[in-house]
Design a protein around this motif. Structure first.
Motif, PDB file in Angstrom:
ATOM      1  N   HIS A 164       0.839  -1.204   0.000  1.00 28.47           N
ATOM      2  CA  HIS A 164       0.000   0.000   0.000  1.00 28.47           C
ATOM      3  C   HIS A 164       0.870   1.249   0.000  1.00 28.47           C
ATOM      4  O   HIS A 164       2.062   1.174   0.304  1.00 28.47           O
TER       5      HIS A 164
ATOM      6  N   ASP B 152       0.748   4.975   2.027  1.00 30.54           N
ATOM      7  CA  ASP B 152       0.015   5.572   3.143  1.00 30.54           C
ATOM      8  C   ASP B 152      -0.871   6.691   2.591  1.00 30.54           C
ATOM      9  O   ASP B 152      -0.502   7.365   1.640  1.00 30.54           O
TER      10      ASP B 152
ATOM     11  N   HIS C 273       4.778   0.137   0.003  1.00 28.54           N
ATOM     12  CA  HIS C 273       5.523  -0.720   0.937  1.00 28.54           C
ATOM     13  C   HIS C 273       4.615  -1.814   1.477  1.00 28.54           C
ATOM     14  O   HIS C 273       3.384  -1.738   1.369  1.00 28.54           O
TER      15      HIS C 273
HETATM   16 FE   LIG Z   1       2.220   2.088   5.496  1.00 25.77          FE
END
Ligand SMILES: [Fe+2]
Ligand SMILES: O=C(O)CCC(=O)C(=O)O
Length: 172
Positions: A48, A50, A105
Motif C-alpha cells: 500500500h 500511506d 511498501h
Molecule cells: Fe504504510
C-alpha cells in the motif's frame, strides 16, 4: 533554502494547523505453530501507499519492511536499531504535484519472533482541501491533481481499496 525560494514558509501554518497526528502501535504475530520452515515468508501487511501526508515509523529488531522500487522489484529494508523511516503519503504526494514520491511498501514476516512497529501518522484534518500551490506548477511540472477534500478521498479509498486510488480519484 529551496523551500524559501518556493515561498513555502507561507504554507507552514496551514500544514501544521490542518494536520492531526495519530500514533499507532502494531504487532505482527507469527502463527501459533510458528513458521512452516526456517526460511518461509508470511505476508504481514499488504502492499500500500500511506494515505496520510507523512508517516514516521520505527520497529523492534524484527525486520520485514519492504519497498517497491520504481523498477517494480521489492527491496528489503534493513532498519538499524533505534532508527526511524519516513514515508511520504498520498496527501503530500498530491500537494507536491507528484514531486514527492509516495513509496509502496508492505511487511513480510520471516522467522518466529513477533514484530512490533510504531507509526506516527500525520493526517490532514477532515475539512482540509489538498490543493497544489501555483508555485509547484509550471511547464515541466503540469498540474497532476485537482483540488480535493482529504476526507472525500479517504472515503473513496475505503470503499474502493484500489492501489492507484489517488490517480483515479484526483488525477487530471
Ligand atoms: Fe504504510
Ligand atoms: O509495520 C510497519 O513497519 C509498516 C506499517 C505500515 O506501513 C502502515 O501502518 O501503514
Amino acid at each position: 533554502m529551496m523551500l524559501e525560494s518556493l515561498g513555502m514558509e507561507k504554507h507552514y501554518k496551514s500544514h501544521v494547523e490542518g494536520t492531526s497526528t495519530v500514533l499507532r502501535l502494531m504487532k505482527y504475530r507469527v502463527g501459533p505453530a510458528g513458521p512452516a520452515s526456517a526460511d518461509s515468508v508470511q505476508l504481514g501487511l499488504l502492499a500500500h501507499t500511506d494515505k496520510s501526508a507523512l508517516t514516521i515509523l520505527c520497529q523492534n529488531e524484527v525486520q520485514g519492511l519492504e519497498l517497491l522500487t520504481k523498477q517494480g522489484t521489492w527491496l528489503q529494508v534493513q532498519l538499524p536499531e533505534a532508527s526511524f523511516i519516513v514515508f511520504v503519503g498520498d496527501a503530500l504526494k498530491a500537494w507536491s504535484n507528484g514531486r514527492l514520491h509516495a513509496a509502496t511498501h508492505r511487511v513480510m514476516l520471516k522467522g518466529d519472533k513477533d514484530r512490533y512497529s510504531c507509526g506516527l501518522f500525520l493526517v490532514p484534518k477532515e475539512e482540509v482541501t489538498i490543493e497544489v500551490p501555483q508555485k509547484l506548477i509550471d511547464k515541466e511540472h503540469p498540474l497532476l491533481y485537482r483540488p480535493f477534500k482529504f476526507s472525500d478521498y479517504f472515503s473513496y479509498f475505503v470503499s474502493n481499496c484500489t492501489e492507484d486510488a489517488l490517480e483515479i480519484y484526483a488525477g487530471v
